[in-house]
Each structure stands twice: as C-alpha cells, then as structure tokens.
Design an enzyme around this catalytic site. Structure first.
Site, short mmCIF file in Angstrom:
data_model
loop_
_atom_site.label_atom_id
_atom_site.label_comp_id
_atom_site.label_asym_id
_atom_site.label_seq_id
_atom_site.Cartn_x
_atom_site.Cartn_y
_atom_site.Cartn_z
N GLU A 75 0.78 -1.12 -0.09
CA GLU A 75 0.09 -0.10 0.13
C GLU A 75 0.84 1.45 -0.12
O GLU A 75 0.41 2.24 0.61
CB GLU A 75 -0.70 0.06 1.32
CG GLU A 75 -1.82 -1.29 1.41
CD GLU A 75 -2.69 -1.13 2.52
OE1 GLU A 75 -3.78 -1.70 2.58
OE2 GLU A 75 -2.18 -0.94 3.62
C1 TNX Z 1 -4.41 -4.16 5.17
S1 TNX Z 1 -3.04 -6.00 3.42
C2 TNX Z 1 -3.12 -3.72 5.42
C3 TNX Z 1 -2.93 -3.23 6.85
C4 TNX Z 1 -4.15 -3.06 7.66
C5 TNX Z 1 -5.10 -4.06 7.27
C6 TNX Z 1 -6.31 -4.17 8.18
C7 TNX Z 1 -1.85 -5.19 4.02
C8 TNX Z 1 -0.58 -5.79 3.45
N1 TNX Z 1 -1.94 -4.00 4.83
O1 TNX Z 1 -2.16 -2.21 6.89
O2 TNX Z 1 -4.08 -3.03 8.91
O3 TNX Z 1 -5.39 -4.21 5.84
O4 TNX Z 1 -7.28 -5.13 7.69
#
Ligand code: TNX
Length: 522
Positions: free
Chosen positions: A333
């Site tokens: 992300e």
């Molecule tokens: C996505 S998927 C995230 C996290 C959040 C989570 C909550 C991913 C690698 N990162 O930063 O905590 O969703 O479900």
C-alpha cells in the site's frame, strides 16, 4: 427411555458423530481423547481399539541428549496439572515411560514425527528436535484437557492407544501479530506464541512498525521509540520493545521451534518514523503523530541518502537480533510513492537486507520491483487472479499465502462480530478453512507456495482476550491448511475435530468465538 437414549448416545460417540466423544459425563469412567481428534489432521492415524496408556506418579520421560529441551518442555507442561515429578532421564530402557528419541525413517523429513501409544509406554520419534516438538503438541491434544491446567488436577491421565505418522505439507506456517496499531507486551506475545505452537505454527511474523507506532529500539535513533513508540490507534500510550525484550521474545519462540520474522514496513506505513525525525521527510518537516486507521498516506523520502543510512541501521540491528533467515520489509500500500520510485527503492532495500545476511519477505506488492531469487512474496489480495504475482511465481519467487478474504484474522466473522474490520469480507470458520493454498491463485501451483500465514491486524484489538477471540478458532483452521495434506481436507470431519479442541481452550483460558458452524460440546 433413559436406557435407549444412553444407547443412542453411545452409538453416536462410538461412530464419532458426537464431537468431543472422549470427554466423559460426570460419573462415567473417563474415556480418552480419540487419536483422530488431533488438529491439524496428521498424515495417518491408527487407533488401537481397547488399548490405553496412563501416566503414573512414577512415570519417567526418557530422552536422547539432543531432545533434552523438548523433554523438559513436556515435563514442565505436565508437572503442574498431574502433580507428578516426571523426571527427564537420559539413560534407561524406555519401558513404562514416555520416550523422546531422535531418529527414524527419512520419510519423516525435518519436521515430521511418529507417535506410538501402547499399554507399556509412549514412544515419540523424529529426526530433529523440531519434529519431536510437533509430536509433543499432538500428545498434548491426546491427554485429558485438564492436563493443560496450571494447578493440580485429579487423574487418571489416560491416553488412547494408537499410531500417528505425521509430517507437514508446507514448511512455512505463520501467524502475524500487529503490535504497531496497538502495542502488546512481551508476555502477551509469548502467550500467542504458545497458542500458535499448539497448532504446529512455526513462524511468528511481528509487524513492528506502522503509521501508528514504532515498536523496536534502534541504537542511534532514540526518537523512533521516544516519539514514534508513544502512540497507538485511538490515542493510547503505545509502547516498544527494548532490544533485550525483543531478544527475549525471539528466545521464547525459539524454545517452541517458532522462528520470528520481524517486519519494518517500508516505504509506506512509516508515519511513526517520519514523525520522529524531520530529516527523513522530503520537505524536512515532521508530520504530526498519527492515531487513526487510514492506510497509504505516508512514505519515506526515497530520493534522500539519509533514508538508506536509516534503513541500513535498522535492518542491520534487526538482522543481528534475529537468528531466523527472514526480514520482512513490508512494501504494501505504498500509495504515496510513484511506481518507478517504489521499484528502485525496494530493489535497494533488498540489497541492504542481503548485505546483512538475510532474505527478504515482502507483501506481494514487491513483485512490482525485481525480486531477488531469495525474496519471498506474501500474497494478501482478495482476488484469486493476480498476473504480476503469477508471473513472479513462474520466475521462481516463492509465495506465502495470506489472502485477506480467507486468512485475515482481523476480519469479522459475521456482521455482528464486535471486533475487527470487514473490507475483505466476513470470514466465518468455514471460509477460513475452505480453500486450498496450493491451488488458490490462478496459474500458481503448489511448488511455488512456501506456506500459509494468518495476519492479525490490531486496529480494533486491545487485549489478549481480543487477540484470542479473532484467532480462535480460525488460526487452528489455517494451521490445518498449512500442515495437513490436501487429502485430509474435509469440512464435515474438521468441524468435529475442531469442536473437540474446545475443552483444551477452556483449560488454557483461551477466549474463543463460539461459531454456530461448529458443534461445540455442551
Ligand atoms: C491492510 S493488506 C493492510 C494493513 C491493515 C489491514 C487491516 C496489508 C498488507 N495491509 O495495513 O492493517 O489491511 O485489515
């Protein structure tokens, strides 16, 4: 009428229709746990009808020297509840006791074991201490649940006779704990390690940094913990591990054959670091500390040399503190980093990790850079098709499977679940169990899969009870996908075996979600 009900009940118990068939009614002679109730399902289980073994006050644990640690671990588990001395001896002829022996056929592999329970004694064999440790977890499940209690209980301590032959499907069986969004103490992490180990999970991935908190002391960068460690979601006090506390977690896990994989999430999810040091920001201005739950807004300054000196210090110190082969660099992300910058950043960080003698694990976004042959990608998407990941797998990148819509332990079970999130969907126990890690992603075969992981993000979780409520019973379901061969996969059988675990969770004071999909014992 009563007699008929009893007869029907016995029939149901005998045919295994009733869960927890091994647990007795008050007044009945105690019935041992049937060997087929083990989670994760072993490769093969042969019950020896009518045969039992019972621990006695005089029982001895015999062990090879190389198995001393596992033998002492077993003794320490059983002494408080049985009140028996259970001495560990390195000489003697095994008779009447529990024997932990190193050796056995090559087919057991490095983590497999063979457990034979007969009237004269229990024999556990494995080629490595890790295999013996896995076998001990099976034995724990075959003992009466009250053996897991920490105060003296009355026996008898009967184990059903039989033979279990077992080895894992995947080498990597992981659980991730997010200690950044909410901080959890060393004792809380250790408790989770114990719970993982019971289900033969062998990697603890610790999410040590994120926007909301930096949780590991790094020499030369004191503000990371003084400032970055002082926050958590919702404005609580946060916290961090000193290097000696981190070593304590690593050592505790190591004694349970669990390898710690520390994660420093880069280049996004870095607000806590950016708030700690203004110089890490492209504009030289530190942002305010962050206690919300948005993702994707922060990024290290990929064009600054200081960024890489910072990362080299952090990675170098973590590598020195971590005996395991992997360092997780996050990489997910990074929505505030341009794609080309992202790729060159990840490539450079991979070289830093390699220079410190470790292999990279990254969230699957890292396939958009150029993964080194040793780099492992952790798949977290909700889709079952991802061309970039499939192409990387075809080029040799190994995958850890943590699909958010199946394996994310922070997703709600149902709309009514008081904790957790739902962006990846609702995950009831059957959803968590009902997929095949070796055939989940289009175009990715089992040989590309290193293993399975259950991430537990902690935006909504503040206590051990919260952790357990989300992990139980889904973590054992994922553990079974990671350990047990595909040929054992069966929801009707799994839900009965899972139900039979409940007395053990009660004995261990584990807070679990009483899913209506599982026929829990009364
Ligand atoms: C996505 S998927 C995230 C996290 C959040 C989570 C909550 C991913 C690698 N990162 O930063 O905590 O969703 O479900």
């Amino acid at each position: 009428m009563r007699a008929r009900m009893l007869a029907v009940g016995l029939l149901l118990v005998a045919t295994g229709v009733l869960p927890g068939a091994g647990r007795a009614q008050a007044g009945d002679p105690p019935r041992p746990v049937p060997p087929r109730d083990v989670v994760p399902a072993p490769v093969s289980v042969d019950a020896s009808a009518g045969v039992t073994y019972a621990l006695r006050p005089s029982t001895v644990i015999y062990a090879d020297r190389g198995a001393a640690g596992v033998a002492e671990y077993l003794a320490a588990l059983l002494r408080p509840s049985t009140g028996y001395p259970l001495p560990v001896r390195f000489a003697g002829d095994d008779r009447g006791g529990i024997a932990l022996r190193l050796g056995g056929p090559a087919g057991l592999g490095g983590q497999g074991y063979r457990l034979d329970v007969s009237r004269p004694g229990i024999a556990l064999r494995a080629r490595t201490p890790a295999g013996l440790f896995a076998g001990v977890q099976t034995l724990r499940q075959l003992l009466p649940a009250k053996a897991a209690r920490t105060t003296v209980q009355s026996g008898p301590w009967v184990v059903a006779g039989g033979h279990v032959l077992d080895r894992p499907r995947f080498a990597y069986r992981g659980a991730m704990l997010d200690v950044s969004r909410h901080f959890f103490t060393v004792a809380q992490v250790e408790r989770y390690v114990d719970e993982m180990a019971l289900y033969k999970i062998n990697y603890l991935h610790l999410h040590l940094s994120d926007d909301q908190g930096w949780r590991i002391a790094i020499s030369g960068w004191p503000r990371l913990t003084a400032v970055g460690g002082s926050t958590e979601v919702g404005g609580g006090p946060g916290g961090y591990y000193t290097q000696s506390q981190y070593r304590q977690i690593v050592a505790y896990a190591q004694r349970r054959y669990v390898t710690v994989v520390p994660e420093i999430d880069l280049p996004g999810h870095t607000n806590a670091a950016l708030a700690s040091y203004a110089a890490l920001n492209c504009d030289g201005v530190a942002p305010p500390r962050y206690t919300g739950t948005d993702v994707g807004f922060s990024s290290l300054c990929v064009g600054k040399e200081l960024t890489y000196r910072f990362i080299d210090d952090v990675i170098g110190q973590l590598a020195a503190l971590t005996p395991g082969p992997y360092l997780h660099i996050g990489g997910d992300e990074a929505r505030s980093t341009m794609p080309a910058d992202y790729a060159s950043f990840i490539n450079r960080v991979q070289r830093i990790v390699a220079a410190h003698g470790k292999s990279v694990v990254g969230w699957h976004d890292v396939v958009n850079a150029t993964p080194l042959p040793s780099t492992v990608a952790e798949f977290w998407d909700t889709e079952t098709t991802n061309d970039a990941v499939a192409a990387a797998a075809a080029r040799g990148t190994k995958l850890i499977m943590a699909p958010a819509s199946r394996a994310y332990l922070d997703m709600k079970y149902t709309e009514g679940t008081p904790l957790g999130q739902d962006w990846a969907g609702l995950i009831e126990v059957r959803d968590a169990y009902g997929w095949d890690p070796g055939a989940y992603l289009s175009g990715v075969g089992e040989s590309a899969v290193l293993g399975v992981e259950g991430p537990l993000w902690s935006e909504t979780l503040v206590s051990t009870a919260d952790i357990e409520y989300m992990a139980f019973p889904r973590l054992p379901a994922l553990a079974e996908l990671a350990w047990s061969s595909e040929s054992t996969h069966s929801w009707p059988a799994f839900r009965l075996r899972l139900a039979a675990q409940a007395p053990l969770w009660t004995a261990l004071d584990i807070n679990y979600y009483r899913s209506p999909q599982i026929p829990w014992p009364a």
